[in-house]
Enzyme design. Structure first.
Site, mmCIF file in Angstrom:
data_model
loop_
_atom_site.group_PDB
_atom_site.id
_atom_site.type_symbol
_atom_site.label_atom_id
_atom_site.label_comp_id
_atom_site.label_asym_id
_atom_site.label_seq_id
_atom_site.Cartn_x
_atom_site.Cartn_y
_atom_site.Cartn_z
ATOM 1 N N ASP A 138 29.692 -0.089 -4.118
ATOM 2 C CA ASP A 138 30.296 -1.097 -5.002
ATOM 3 C C ASP A 138 29.653 -1.122 -6.387
ATOM 4 O OD1 ASP A 138 27.886 -2.058 -4.018
ATOM 5 O OD2 ASP A 138 28.727 -3.798 -3.012
ATOM 6 N N GLU A 152 33.532 -10.062 1.486
ATOM 7 C CA GLU A 152 33.031 -11.377 1.881
ATOM 8 C C GLU A 152 33.862 -11.906 3.050
ATOM 9 O OE1 GLU A 152 30.361 -12.701 0.629
ATOM 10 O OE2 GLU A 152 30.036 -11.364 -1.067
ATOM 11 N N ASN A 189 25.975 -13.960 5.181
ATOM 12 C CA ASN A 189 27.270 -14.440 5.690
ATOM 13 C C ASN A 189 28.053 -13.299 6.366
ATOM 14 O OD1 ASN A 189 27.958 -12.892 3.535
ATOM 15 N ND2 ASN A 189 29.069 -14.478 2.411
ATOM 16 N N HIS A 245 28.589 -10.312 4.992
ATOM 17 C CA HIS A 245 29.319 -9.402 4.097
ATOM 18 C C HIS A 245 28.735 -7.998 4.148
ATOM 19 C CE1 HIS A 245 26.621 -10.609 0.430
ATOM 20 N NE2 HIS A 245 26.175 -9.492 0.952
HETATM 21 P P1 PGA Z 1 19.729 -7.462 0.828
HETATM 22 O O1 PGA Z 1 21.287 -7.581 0.634
HETATM 23 O O2 PGA Z 1 19.454 -6.066 1.266
HETATM 24 O O3 PGA Z 1 19.187 -7.746 -0.533
HETATM 25 O O4 PGA Z 1 19.345 -8.484 1.863
HETATM 26 C C1 PGA Z 1 22.138 -7.142 1.610
HETATM 27 C C2 PGA Z 1 23.538 -7.435 1.154
HETATM 28 O O5 PGA Z 1 23.765 -8.547 0.654
HETATM 29 O O6 PGA Z 1 24.396 -6.563 1.298
#
Ligand code: PGA
Length: 251
Positions: free
Chosen positions: A67, A143, A136, A138
């Site tokens: 992304d 999301e 959450n 995602h």
């Molecule tokens: P993080 O993020 O590795 O910083 O915990 C994971 C994500 O939100 O995809």
């Protein structure tokens, strides 16, 4: 699925790097699906070390990232292209032309999504997709409530995400991107192998929902239960909920 449990973040990162390294050794011109976020940084550091030692070579590797923010240039310190250049690409012997991140500056983001989908297809699909997981559930910018049947598409960021991100943009909400381009769940599910990395007790609950709960759009990552080749690499703290719930730990 396989679950590998490590003592801490450092050992977890080494196990994840080992799996990525094995993929590159078995198929030197493999297509790696890469991810940003804090969790994969340790694995990237380990890969850099092994490449510098001569144990590993990225010369034929191709990559596609999950992304990118719409409106951020590769030079912007918060862009995902910048993150990848700094944390991995500039530090290993990969051909930068073989690395791909959605173009956040594309005049027409919808067209950029189509181009990105075609690109993944032309590369022959993704051999190994690396994924972090949000609190959450995602994955990428997919999301909760995201459709399971989308390839790369434009998403509007939620107000809470925009607010949370403002700390990276001088606490100025007007500077925070409002949209992003993300591979969809369908693009992710088409990868031949998936490697999920997770660290810390704050990921424990979402891992239980993801891998032991119902498969539903409210928890986008739960779709991974339907993928035939998923490896979850986590530290003890992240995996504690799964372990308590009786998940089988492979190693
Ligand atoms: P993080 O993020 O590795 O910083 O915990 C994971 C994500 O939100 O995809």
């Amino acid at each position: 699925m396989r679950i590998y449990c490590s003592e801490n973040y450092e050992t977890m990162s080494r196990v994840a790097a080992n799996i990525i390294s094995a993929q590159i050794i078995f198929k030197p011109n493999c297509v790696l699906g890469l991810a940003t976020g804090s969790t994969p940084i340790g694995a990237y550091k380990q890969l850099v070390k092994w490449q510098k030692k001569g144990d590993l070579s990225f010369t034929q590797v191709r990559s596609v990232n999950l992304d990118e923010y719409v409106g951020l240039s590769p030079e912007h310190s918060q862009s995902y292209r910048y993150f990848m250049n700094e944390n991995l690409f500039k530090q290993v012997n990969i051909n930068i032309e073989n690395t791909n991140v959605p173009n956040g500056m594309a005049e027409n983001p919808e067209e950029e999504c189509s181009r990105y989908n075609s690109l993944i297809e032309e590369l022959g699909g993704i051999d190994l997709q690396l994924l972090g997981i949000g609190h959450n559930g995602h994955i990428g910018f997919n999301e909760p409530e995201a459709a399971f049947n989308l390839n790369t598409h434009v998403v509007k960021l939620s107000e809470t995400t925009i607010e949370a991100n403002s700390r990276f943009f001088d606490n100025d909400i007007s500077k925070v991107p409002t949209h992003a381009i993300t591979m969809g769940i369908k693009s992710i599910m088409h990868a031949r192998k998936i490697l999920v990395v997770a660290s810390g007790a704050d990921k424990s609950d979402i891992l239980v929902k993801t891998f032991m709960g119902s498969v539903m759009p409210e928890v986008p990552a739960s779709i991974l239960q339907m993928h035939p080749d998923v490896t979850l690499v986590g530290d003890k703290a992240a995996l504690s909920g799964l372990i308590n719930a009786g998940a089988k730990i492979t190693l």
